[in-house]
Design a protein around this motif. Structure first.
Motif, PDB file in Angstrom:
ATOM      1  N   LYS A  17       0.844  -1.230  -0.033  1.00  0.00           N
ATOM      2  CA  LYS A  17       0.013   0.007   0.053  1.00  0.00           C
ATOM      3  C   LYS A  17       0.864   1.132  -0.072  1.00  0.00           C
ATOM      4  O   LYS A  17       1.722   1.228   0.615  1.00  0.00           O
ATOM      5  CB  LYS A  17      -0.819   0.029   1.249  1.00  0.00           C
ATOM      6  CG  LYS A  17      -1.883  -1.115   1.310  1.00  0.00           C
ATOM      7  CD  LYS A  17      -2.763  -0.931   2.491  1.00  0.00           C
ATOM      8  CE  LYS A  17      -3.812  -2.172   2.525  1.00  0.00           C
ATOM      9  NZ  LYS A  17      -4.828  -2.005   3.678  1.00  0.00           N
ATOM     10  N   GLY A  18       0.412   2.101  -0.715  1.00  0.00           N
ATOM     11  CA  GLY A  18       1.222   3.355  -0.776  1.00  0.00           C
ATOM     12  C   GLY A  18       0.645   4.526  -0.001  1.00  0.00           C
ATOM     13  O   GLY A  18      -0.591   4.405   0.520  1.00  0.00           O
ATOM     14  N   ALA A  19       0.988   5.743  -0.345  1.00  0.00           N
ATOM     15  CA  ALA A  19       0.016   6.975   0.224  1.00  0.00           C
ATOM     16  C   ALA A  19      -1.173   7.129  -0.110  1.00  0.00           C
ATOM     17  O   ALA A  19      -1.446   6.620  -1.393  1.00  0.00           O
ATOM     18  CB  ALA A  19       0.875   8.254   0.259  1.00  0.00           C
ATOM     19  N   GLY A  20      -2.199   7.661   0.359  1.00  0.00           N
ATOM     20  CA  GLY A  20      -3.487   7.915  -0.151  1.00  0.00           C
ATOM     21  C   GLY A  20      -4.083   6.599  -0.227  1.00  0.00           C
ATOM     22  O   GLY A  20      -4.054   5.775   0.493  1.00  0.00           O
ATOM     23  N   ASP A  21      -4.684   6.531  -1.577  1.00  0.00           N
ATOM     24  CA  ASP A  21      -5.371   5.438  -1.878  1.00  0.00           C
ATOM     25  C   ASP A  21      -4.416   4.389  -3.197  1.00  0.00           C
ATOM     26  O   ASP A  21      -4.968   3.642  -3.797  1.00  0.00           O
ATOM     27  CB  ASP A  21      -6.604   5.359  -2.453  1.00  0.00           C
ATOM     28  CG  ASP A  21      -6.756   5.929  -3.691  1.00  0.00           C
ATOM     29  OD1 ASP A  21      -5.679   6.649  -4.284  1.00  0.00           O
ATOM     30  OD2 ASP A  21      -7.936   6.369  -4.277  1.00  0.00           O
ATOM     31  N   ARG A  22      -3.049   4.773  -3.275  1.00  0.00           N
ATOM     32  CA  ARG A  22      -2.059   4.141  -3.988  1.00  0.00           C
ATOM     33  C   ARG A  22      -1.950   2.693  -3.619  1.00  0.00           C
ATOM     34  O   ARG A  22      -1.769   2.335  -2.458  1.00  0.00           O
ATOM     35  CB  ARG A  22      -0.802   4.685  -4.211  1.00  0.00           C
ATOM     36  CG  ARG A  22      -0.925   6.086  -4.643  1.00  0.00           C
ATOM     37  CD  ARG A  22      -0.673   6.032  -5.980  1.00  0.00           C
ATOM     38  NE  ARG A  22       0.640   6.061  -6.484  1.00  0.00           N
ATOM     39  CZ  ARG A  22       1.119   5.680  -7.483  1.00  0.00           C
ATOM     40  NH1 ARG A  22       0.255   5.735  -8.732  1.00  0.00           N
ATOM     41  NH2 ARG A  22       2.412   5.459  -7.836  1.00  0.00           N
ATOM     42  N   ARG A  23      -2.182   1.615  -4.512  1.00  0.00           N
ATOM     43  CA  ARG A  23      -1.797   0.202  -4.360  1.00  0.00           C
ATOM     44  C   ARG A  23      -0.946  -0.305  -5.368  1.00  0.00           C
ATOM     45  O   ARG A  23      -1.043  -0.010  -6.685  1.00  0.00           O
ATOM     46  CB  ARG A  23      -3.225  -0.455  -4.477  1.00  0.00           C
ATOM     47  CG  ARG A  23      -4.046   0.064  -3.221  1.00  0.00           C
ATOM     48  CD  ARG A  23      -3.687  -0.527  -1.995  1.00  0.00           C
ATOM     49  NE  ARG A  23      -4.716  -0.127  -1.065  1.00  0.00           N
ATOM     50  CZ  ARG A  23      -4.848   1.245  -0.328  1.00  0.00           C
ATOM     51  NH1 ARG A  23      -3.682   2.196  -0.545  1.00  0.00           N
ATOM     52  NH2 ARG A  23      -5.787   1.332   0.549  1.00  0.00           N
ATOM     53  N   HIS A  24       0.004  -1.121  -5.239  1.00  0.00           N
ATOM     54  CA  HIS A  24       0.969  -1.833  -5.899  1.00  0.00           C
ATOM     55  C   HIS A  24       0.287  -3.269  -6.031  1.00  0.00           C
ATOM     56  O   HIS A  24       0.535  -3.983  -5.347  1.00  0.00           O
ATOM     57  CB  HIS A  24       2.548  -1.929  -5.418  1.00  0.00           C
ATOM     58  CG  HIS A  24       3.429  -2.610  -6.214  1.00  0.00           C
ATOM     59  ND1 HIS A  24       4.862  -2.834  -5.795  1.00  0.00           N
ATOM     60  CD2 HIS A  24       3.411  -2.704  -7.594  1.00  0.00           C
ATOM     61  CE1 HIS A  24       5.443  -3.152  -7.014  1.00  0.00           C
ATOM     62  NE2 HIS A  24       4.687  -2.989  -8.165  1.00  0.00           N
ATOM     63  N   ILE A  25       0.018  -3.459  -7.458  1.00  0.00           N
ATOM     64  CA  ILE A  25      -0.648  -4.693  -7.830  1.00  0.00           C
ATOM     65  C   ILE A  25       0.173  -5.473  -8.642  1.00  0.00           C
ATOM     66  O   ILE A  25       0.926  -5.055  -9.574  1.00  0.00           O
ATOM     67  CB  ILE A  25      -1.917  -4.448  -8.497  1.00  0.00           C
ATOM     68  CG1 ILE A  25      -2.561  -3.585  -7.828  1.00  0.00           C
ATOM     69  CG2 ILE A  25      -2.858  -5.839  -8.713  1.00  0.00           C
ATOM     70  CD1 ILE A  25      -3.450  -3.949  -6.392  1.00  0.00           C
ATOM     71  N   ARG A  26       0.128  -7.178  -8.375  1.00  0.00           N
ATOM     72  CA  ARG A  26       0.859  -7.711  -9.397  1.00  0.00           C
ATOM     73  C   ARG A  26      -0.092  -8.866  -9.979  1.00  0.00           C
ATOM     74  O   ARG A  26      -0.910  -9.649  -9.059  1.00  0.00           O
ATOM     75  CB  ARG A  26       2.033  -8.683  -8.648  1.00  0.00           C
ATOM     76  CG  ARG A  26       2.794  -9.543  -9.687  1.00  0.00           C
ATOM     77  CD  ARG A  26       4.026 -10.209  -8.461  1.00  0.00           C
ATOM     78  NE  ARG A  26       3.401 -10.953  -7.688  1.00  0.00           N
ATOM     79  CZ  ARG A  26       4.063 -11.254  -6.642  1.00  0.00           C
ATOM     80  NH1 ARG A  26       5.424 -10.695  -6.316  1.00  0.00           N
ATOM     81  NH2 ARG A  26       3.582 -11.745  -5.278  1.00  0.00           N
ATOM     82  N   CYS A  27       0.177  -9.040 -11.200  1.00  0.00           N
ATOM     83  CA  CYS A  27      -0.904 -10.092 -12.007  1.00  0.00           C
ATOM     84  C   CYS A  27      -0.022 -11.477 -11.666  1.00  0.00           C
ATOM     85  O   CYS A  27       1.120 -11.814 -12.142  1.00  0.00           O
ATOM     86  CB  CYS A  27      -0.912  -9.761 -13.201  1.00  0.00           C
ATOM     87  SG  CYS A  27      -1.612 -11.078 -14.130  1.00  0.00           S
ATOM     88  N   ASN A  28      -1.028 -12.481 -11.188  1.00  0.00           N
ATOM     89  CA  ASN A  28      -0.108 -13.899 -11.208  1.00  0.00           C
ATOM     90  C   ASN A  28      -0.185 -14.500 -12.380  1.00  0.00           C
ATOM     91  O   ASN A  28       0.629 -15.608 -12.631  1.00  0.00           O
ATOM     92  CB  ASN A  28      -1.038 -14.717 -10.172  1.00  0.00           C
ATOM     93  CG  ASN A  28      -0.842 -14.207  -8.507  1.00  0.00           C
ATOM     94  OD1 ASN A  28       0.265 -13.535  -8.298  1.00  0.00           O
ATOM     95  ND2 ASN A  28      -1.789 -13.966  -7.839  1.00  0.00           N
ATOM     96  N   ALA A  29      -0.783 -14.003 -13.475  1.00  0.00           N
ATOM     97  CA  ALA A  29      -0.764 -14.874 -14.675  1.00  0.00           C
ATOM     98  C   ALA A  29       0.334 -14.512 -15.567  1.00  0.00           C
ATOM     99  O   ALA A  29       0.911 -15.428 -16.109  1.00  0.00           O
ATOM    100  CB  ALA A  29      -2.376 -14.475 -15.335  1.00  0.00           C
ATOM    101  N   CYS A  30       0.604 -13.106 -15.744  1.00  0.00           N
ATOM    102  CA  CYS A  30       1.677 -12.904 -16.474  1.00  0.00           C
ATOM    103  C   CYS A  30       2.690 -11.885 -15.854  1.00  0.00           C
ATOM    104  O   CYS A  30       3.821 -11.716 -16.470  1.00  0.00           O
ATOM    105  CB  CYS A  30       1.102 -11.830 -17.412  1.00  0.00           C
ATOM    106  SG  CYS A  30       0.562 -10.287 -16.891  1.00  0.00           S
ATOM    107  N   THR A  31       2.663 -11.991 -14.436  1.00  0.00           N
ATOM    108  CA  THR A  31       3.774 -11.489 -13.694  1.00  0.00           C
ATOM    109  C   THR A  31       3.876  -9.857 -13.941  1.00  0.00           C
ATOM    110  O   THR A  31       4.769  -9.140 -13.400  1.00  0.00           O
ATOM    111  CB  THR A  31       5.172 -11.945 -13.879  1.00  0.00           C
ATOM    112  OG1 THR A  31       5.760 -11.691 -15.147  1.00  0.00           O
ATOM    113  CG2 THR A  31       5.009 -13.412 -13.561  1.00  0.00           C
ATOM    114  N   HIS A  32       2.961  -9.120 -14.515  1.00  0.00           N
ATOM    115  CA  HIS A  32       3.040  -7.793 -14.750  1.00  0.00           C
ATOM    116  C   HIS A  32       2.614  -7.026 -13.316  1.00  0.00           C
ATOM    117  O   HIS A  32       1.792  -7.537 -12.748  1.00  0.00           O
ATOM    118  CB  HIS A  32       2.157  -7.517 -15.699  1.00  0.00           C
ATOM    119  CG  HIS A  32       1.869  -5.593 -15.955  1.00  0.00           C
ATOM    120  ND1 HIS A  32       2.944  -5.009 -16.403  1.00  0.00           N
ATOM    121  CD2 HIS A  32       0.909  -5.073 -15.822  1.00  0.00           C
ATOM    122  CE1 HIS A  32       2.634  -3.622 -16.465  1.00  0.00           C
ATOM    123  NE2 HIS A  32       1.331  -3.784 -16.181  1.00  0.00           N
ATOM    124  N   SER A  33       3.209  -5.930 -13.123  1.00  0.00           N
ATOM    125  CA  SER A  33       2.937  -5.253 -11.801  1.00  0.00           C
ATOM    126  C   SER A  33       2.718  -3.604 -12.055  1.00  0.00           C
ATOM    127  O   SER A  33       3.479  -3.187 -13.122  1.00  0.00           O
ATOM    128  CB  SER A  33       4.073  -5.372 -10.662  1.00  0.00           C
ATOM    129  OG  SER A  33       5.362  -4.946 -11.123  1.00  0.00           O
TER     130      SER A  33
END
Length: 279
Positions: A17-33
């Motif tokens: 979780k980042g500041a405010g409503d920022r979120r770091h997301i990772r895709c388990n299917a293709c590993t893109h984040s």
């Protein structure tokens, strides 16, 4: 539903979780984040300014139309019979306005400060035995320095501390400039001499004998000002804001605020004697 911008999979994990409503997301299917959301912090809640609090206090204590009419009737009776305040008060107060000036306070006769606490001209501070005992125990030099310090802080203290709060500091203590016995009644007496167009010579907020601002507000204006021990307002704010409420509701037509206070005392006694006007 949130999906991966690369492969549209919804098999996602939250990395951090980042500041405010920022979120770091990772895709388990293709590993893109990637990061999503905005880096915004919620605006801090603004605390009411003392001016806003003063206005809110006044707004909460307004008169009913019927009570206002009753007060106007009593006021007409009083002014007809008591057209001018005591003449000797003006000369006494003019003398102490000079003594309490920034320059005068530092060079005045020490006896003038002790006499001030024990004189009832224009305002009655009550029994001053605590102050007199403290003065005698400290000796003239120390006592006069402390008394000068108290008055100086009240009238000329730091600008960032409102007058109401300087008053609280000196009443509740402990304060570096404290002079034992120079508390609410004498501090208010100083204010009604130095600022005679604002402060009434009614020296106590609440009194068991019914002679405080709170009791007068109730008997004359039908107002319920807060008890000192059951409110969030510090005593200095109660003193000054109740003063302003009384002055405002007394209205125009008086010679000076000393004249207003005489009316309020008289009207309080009318209420206590069962006056039909205020019933």
């Amino acid at each position: 539903m949130v999906t991966c911008p690369q492969c549209q999979s919804d098999d996602l994990d939250l990395v951090e979780k980042g500041a405010g409503d920022r979120r770091h997301i990772r895709c388990n299917a293709c590993t893109h984040s990637w990061w999503r959301g905005e880096d915004k912090q919620p605006a801090p809640k603004q605390r009411d300014t003392i001016d806003a609090q003063r206005t809110a206090f006044h707004t909460a204590h307004t008169l009913t139309p019927a009570r206002r009419q009753s007060v106007e009737t009593l006021k007409g009776q009083f002014i007809a019979d008591h057209p001018v305040p005591q003449p000797e008060v003006a000369e006494y107060w003019a003398r102490y306005q000079q003594i309490f000036s920034a320059e005068g306070l530092q060079h005045c006769d020490p006896r003038a400060l002790k006499d001030f606490a024990n004189t009832e001209t224009g305002a009655h501070p009550g029994n001053m035995s605590v102050f007199n005992t403290a003065w005698n125990e400290l000796g003239d030099d120390e006592a006069v320095q402390r008394t000068r310090g108290v008055i100086g802080y009240l009238l000329y203290g730091p600008d960032h501390v409102p007058l109401e709060d300087r008053l609280t500091h000196l009443i509740e203590g402990p304060h570096a400039l404290e002079m034992r016995g120079f508390k609410e009644a004498l501090l208010t007496k100083v204010l009604c001499i130095v600022q005679p167009d604002r402060f009434l010579p009614i020296l106590i907020y609440s009194s068991p004998n019914g002679g405080g601002k709170r009791e007068i507000a109730n008997r004359v204006f039908g107002l319920e000002l807060p008890p000192r021990d059951r409110t969030r307002w510090p005593i200095g704010r109660l003193i000054t804001w109740s003063n302003d409420v009384l002055v405002d509701h007394a209205g125009p037509g008086f010679e000076k605020l000393q004249h207003v206070s005489s009316f309020l005392w008289w009207a309080k006694d009318q209420a206590a004697s069962g006056s039909k006007v205020l019933s």
